[in-house]
Design an enzyme around this catalytic site. Structure first.
Site, short mmCIF file in Angstrom:
data_model
loop_
_atom_site.label_atom_id
_atom_site.label_comp_id
_atom_site.label_asym_id
_atom_site.label_seq_id
_atom_site.Cartn_x
_atom_site.Cartn_y
_atom_site.Cartn_z
N LEU A 140 -32.34 33.04 3.73
CA LEU A 140 -32.47 32.17 2.55
C LEU A 140 -32.28 33.01 1.29
O LEU A 140 -32.81 34.11 1.19
CB LEU A 140 -33.86 31.54 2.51
CG LEU A 140 -34.08 30.28 3.34
CD1 LEU A 140 -35.52 29.79 3.17
CD2 LEU A 140 -33.12 29.18 2.95
N HIS A 143 -21.77 25.43 6.28
CA HIS A 143 -22.74 25.15 7.35
C HIS A 143 -22.06 24.33 8.44
O HIS A 143 -21.35 23.37 8.15
CB HIS A 143 -23.94 24.41 6.76
CG HIS A 143 -25.00 24.15 7.78
ND1 HIS A 143 -25.86 25.14 8.21
CD2 HIS A 143 -25.32 23.04 8.48
CE1 HIS A 143 -26.66 24.65 9.14
NE2 HIS A 143 -26.36 23.37 9.32
N ASN A 183 -22.14 27.93 0.22
CA ASN A 183 -22.36 28.25 1.63
C ASN A 183 -21.54 27.28 2.49
O ASN A 183 -21.20 26.18 2.05
CB ASN A 183 -23.85 28.07 1.95
CG ASN A 183 -24.19 28.40 3.39
OD1 ASN A 183 -23.70 29.39 3.94
ND2 ASN A 183 -25.01 27.58 4.03
C1 GRF Z 1 -20.32 29.79 10.69
O1 GRF Z 1 -20.20 28.84 11.69
C2 GRF Z 1 -20.95 29.21 9.46
O2 GRF Z 1 -20.81 27.84 9.36
C3 GRF Z 1 -22.41 29.54 9.62
O3 GRF Z 1 -22.44 30.77 10.28
C4 GRF Z 1 -21.26 30.92 11.07
C5 GRF Z 1 -20.69 32.28 10.76
O4 GRF Z 1 -19.65 32.62 11.63
N1 GRF Z 1 -23.07 29.53 8.34
P1 GRF Z 1 -18.71 33.85 11.31
O5 GRF Z 1 -19.60 35.09 11.19
O6 GRF Z 1 -17.98 33.57 10.04
O7 GRF Z 1 -17.80 33.96 12.48
#
Ligand code: GRF
Length: 196
Positions: A92, A109, A107
């Protein structure tokens, strides 16, 4: 060219997609710095490969989140970073960073928020047996995946999906969506207030 930093904790496939988009001229930005809270993470190797400076730190060696965020802010300022992109940063964001970069932290998600916030969004979607999940890009506030939503796409959950197959489908969408949204936001005039 706008100066950005990417924050990541893991594999960094989204970081890679952002770098690729910059190299391809599809994303007008200078990636000044990778910030990583896991010194052994694969994303650090990716940054090195492209000659992108890295600031990595071990949170537990600091007395508080405010303490390590102060260091991060001073690193960011030394590179003139204007905009922060979280890409799998498993932490966070606290007051110090939020205040220094108000309205300038986003961000991605792996769910259609507000459904399935927090960790293991892909596993949560599978357990809930939903027909669709998604990807959300949002501004970061002090909550867990609660900031104002910028863009969302829906992703189907297919019969027989495992965490791996669903995650692959989600990440494929992320890798297209995130660089495009970042580019769109950076083309707007204002940095320093919420970019809507
Ligand atoms: C992604 O799926 C993103 O949505 C989430 O964490 C994951 C990170 O994956 N917040 P990467 O390290 O970019 O492969």
């Amino acid at each position: 060219m706008r100066k950005i930093a990417v924050f990541a904790s893991g594999s960094g496939s989204n970081f890679q997609a952002i770098v690729d988009a910059v190299e391809a001229g599809e994303l007008q930005a200078d990636i000044e710095l990778l910030v990583c809270d896991k010194p052994g993470a694969k994303v650090i190797d990716r940054a090195r490969h492209f000659g992108i400076p890295t600031y990595s730190f071990l949170p537990k060696t600091f007395a508080s989140k405010a303490d390590f965020e102060k260091e991060i802010v001073s690193e960011l300022q030394s590179y003139g970073v204007e905009f922060i992109v979280l890409a799998g940063y498993m932490r966070l964001v606290g007051e110090v960073l939020l205040k220094a970069y108000e309205g300038c932290i986003i961000n991605i998600h792996p769910s259609y928020l507000p459904a399935f916030p927090g960790k293991d969004a892909v596993g949560q979607a599978l357990k809930a047996n939903v027909a669709e999940t998604g990807v959300t890009v949002h501004y970061v506030d002090s909550g867990m995946d609660t900031g104002p939503i910028i863009e969302q796409v829906r992703i189907p959950v297919l019969p027989g999906d495992t965490e791996q197959t669903l995650q692959q489908r989600i990440q494929k969408a992320e890798h297209q969506l995130y660089p495009a949204i970042i580019n769109k936001l950076l083309q707007k005039d204002t940095v320093g207030g919420i970019l809507h």
